[in-house]
Scaffold this motif. Structure first.
Motif, mmCIF file in Angstrom:
data_model
loop_
_atom_site.group_PDB
_atom_site.id
_atom_site.type_symbol
_atom_site.label_atom_id
_atom_site.label_comp_id
_atom_site.label_asym_id
_atom_site.label_seq_id
_atom_site.Cartn_x
_atom_site.Cartn_y
_atom_site.Cartn_z
ATOM 1 N N PRO A 1 4.415 -6.225 -6.509
ATOM 2 C CA PRO A 1 4.145 -7.143 -5.330
ATOM 3 C C PRO A 1 3.487 -5.358 -4.534
ATOM 4 C CG PRO A 1 5.994 -7.482 -4.657
ATOM 5 C CD PRO A 1 5.775 -7.253 -5.867
ATOM 6 N N ILE A 2 4.095 -4.116 -4.435
ATOM 7 C CA ILE A 2 3.245 -2.961 -3.758
ATOM 8 C C ILE A 2 4.340 -1.931 -5.126
ATOM 9 C CG2 ILE A 2 3.486 -3.916 -1.376
ATOM 10 C CD1 ILE A 2 6.324 -2.373 -1.509
ATOM 11 N N PRO A 3 3.629 -1.293 -4.663
ATOM 12 C CA PRO A 3 3.958 0.721 -6.012
ATOM 13 C C PRO A 3 4.908 0.468 -5.427
ATOM 14 C CG PRO A 3 1.859 0.410 -4.611
ATOM 15 C CD PRO A 3 2.631 -0.730 -3.715
ATOM 16 N N ALA A 4 5.982 0.920 -6.403
ATOM 17 C CA ALA A 4 6.928 1.099 -6.508
ATOM 18 C C ALA A 4 7.871 2.231 -5.609
ATOM 19 C CB ALA A 4 7.827 1.911 -8.424
ATOM 20 N N LEU A 5 7.061 3.506 -5.642
ATOM 21 C CA LEU A 5 7.296 4.695 -4.523
ATOM 22 C C LEU A 5 7.262 4.275 -2.309
ATOM 23 C CD1 LEU A 5 7.587 7.298 -4.037
ATOM 24 C CD2 LEU A 5 4.761 7.060 -3.743
ATOM 25 N N LEU A 6 6.189 2.736 -2.825
ATOM 26 C CA LEU A 6 6.815 1.997 -1.328
ATOM 27 C C LEU A 6 8.159 1.843 -1.218
ATOM 28 C CD1 LEU A 6 3.290 0.543 -0.175
ATOM 29 C CD2 LEU A 6 4.604 2.167 0.066
ATOM 30 N N PHE A 7 8.334 0.976 -2.117
ATOM 31 C CA PHE A 7 10.061 0.504 -2.157
ATOM 32 C C PHE A 7 10.968 1.357 -1.755
ATOM 33 C CE2 PHE A 7 8.166 -2.973 -4.901
ATOM 34 C CZ PHE A 7 8.775 -3.998 -4.091
ATOM 35 N N GLY A 8 10.589 2.759 -2.000
ATOM 36 C CA GLY A 8 11.778 4.083 -1.955
ATOM 37 C C GLY A 8 10.931 4.442 -0.282
#
Length: 60
Positions: free
Chosen positions: A18-25
């Motif tokens: 749902p959001i870019p993987a970088l934002l999870f980090g």
């Protein structure tokens, strides 16, 4: 066996996040920073109430 399952559609295909993987980090890092700030804010709390400690220490 896997090819049969793949042909029949049993194996689920890759779905987009749902959001870019970088934002999870970044969200996890920000959460840990907030938790570290809360933990750091409790430093030296026991020494703030040393006047209460002296009276109760004699009774124990």
């Amino acid at each position: 066996m896997i090819s049969i399952l793949f042909e029949e559609g049993v194996i689920i295909h890759h779905t987009e996040l749902p959001i870019p993987a970088l934002l999870f980090g970044l969200i996890a890092f920000a959460s840990f920073l907030v938790l570290a700030a809360i933990t750091w804010s409790y430093r030296d709390v026991a020494n703030r109430h040393s006047h209460k400690e002296s009276g109760s220490r004699a009774g124990h």
